[in-house]
Motif scaffolding. Sequence first.
Motif, PDB file in Angstrom:
ATOM      1  N   GLN A 288       0.841  -1.195   0.000  1.00  0.00           N
ATOM      2  CA  GLN A 288       0.000   0.000   0.000  1.00  0.00           C
ATOM      3  C   GLN A 288       0.877   1.247   0.000  1.00  0.00           C
ATOM      4  O   GLN A 288       1.919   1.272   0.633  1.00  0.00           O
ATOM      5  N   VAL A 289       0.447   2.254  -0.716  1.00  0.00           N
ATOM      6  CA  VAL A 289       1.141   3.536  -0.753  1.00  0.00           C
ATOM      7  C   VAL A 289       0.093   4.631  -0.568  1.00  0.00           C
ATOM      8  O   VAL A 289      -0.917   4.643  -1.260  1.00  0.00           O
ATOM      9  N   GLN A 290       0.332   5.515   0.385  1.00  0.00           N
ATOM     10  CA  GLN A 290      -0.513   6.702   0.533  1.00  0.00           C
ATOM     11  C   GLN A 290       0.229   7.904  -0.013  1.00  0.00           C
ATOM     12  O   GLN A 290       1.439   8.058   0.230  1.00  0.00           O
ATOM     13  N   LEU A 291      -0.467   8.745  -0.737  1.00  0.00           N
ATOM     14  CA  LEU A 291       0.149   9.869  -1.447  1.00  0.00           C
ATOM     15  C   LEU A 291      -0.539  11.175  -1.063  1.00  0.00           C
ATOM     16  O   LEU A 291      -1.770  11.248  -1.062  1.00  0.00           O
TER      17      LEU A 291
ATOM     18  N   ALA B 151       5.037  10.344  -0.111  1.00  0.00           N
ATOM     19  CA  ALA B 151       4.500   8.985  -0.103  1.00  0.00           C
ATOM     20  C   ALA B 151       4.833   8.287   1.206  1.00  0.00           C
ATOM     21  O   ALA B 151       5.907   8.472   1.777  1.00  0.00           O
ATOM     22  N   SER B 152       3.898   7.499   1.673  1.00  0.00           N
ATOM     23  CA  SER B 152       4.154   6.651   2.831  1.00  0.00           C
ATOM     24  C   SER B 152       3.926   5.204   2.401  1.00  0.00           C
ATOM     25  O   SER B 152       3.185   4.927   1.468  1.00  0.00           O
TER      26      SER B 152
ATOM     27  N   ASN C 131      14.253   9.298  -3.161  1.00  0.00           N
ATOM     28  CA  ASN C 131      13.817   8.091  -2.446  1.00  0.00           C
ATOM     29  C   ASN C 131      14.129   8.160  -0.959  1.00  0.00           C
ATOM     30  O   ASN C 131      13.469   7.508  -0.150  1.00  0.00           O
ATOM     31  N   ALA C 132      15.139   8.942  -0.582  1.00  0.00           N
ATOM     32  CA  ALA C 132      15.455   9.089   0.846  1.00  0.00           C
ATOM     33  C   ALA C 132      14.343   9.851   1.568  1.00  0.00           C
ATOM     34  O   ALA C 132      14.134   9.660   2.764  1.00  0.00           O
ATOM     35  N   LYS C 133      13.638  10.705   0.837  1.00  0.00           N
ATOM     36  CA  LYS C 133      12.560  11.490   1.424  1.00  0.00           C
ATOM     37  C   LYS C 133      11.184  10.956   1.042  1.00  0.00           C
ATOM     38  O   LYS C 133      10.167  11.550   1.409  1.00  0.00           O
ATOM     39  N   ASN C 134      11.146   9.878   0.285  1.00  0.00           N
ATOM     40  CA  ASN C 134       9.866   9.323  -0.178  1.00  0.00           C
ATOM     41  C   ASN C 134       9.005  10.394  -0.843  1.00  0.00           C
ATOM     42  O   ASN C 134       7.792  10.494  -0.596  1.00  0.00           O
TER      43      ASN C 134
END
Length: 126
Positions: A1-4, A24-25, A75-78
């Motif tokens: 799952q990804v929340q945006l 993104a989480s 990607n380090a900060k999503n």
Amino acid sequence: QVQLVESGGGSVQAGGSLRLSCAASGRTFSTSAMGWFRQAPGKEREFVAAIGWSASSTANYPDSVKGRFTISRDNAKNTVYLQMNSLKPEDTAVYYCAARRWLAPYVPPSSGYDYWGQGTQVTVSS
């Protein structure tokens, strides 16, 4: 799952710039292609940009925004970004961030995205 969650929308005059962000989480961000789409009132949703799982991935743009918009990711900060320059009134729309699983070393697709943010409004006045 990804929340945006998108941010950075607003109002700007033609020729101006805006930078959208999408936070993104979820654990699958680094294995996902990320895309930006937009939808203007009365029109269908339109593909704007996509980038593969790596920050150095080749991006994909339609002709309508090529040379004016740039997608990038950290990607380090999503987080994925959309830098929009030389904005035109026809760029006015709600902009959505989207994600899909994509590990192929090819240009990321413009469709098939599974996860979507809530959208952020961009208004360009002439």
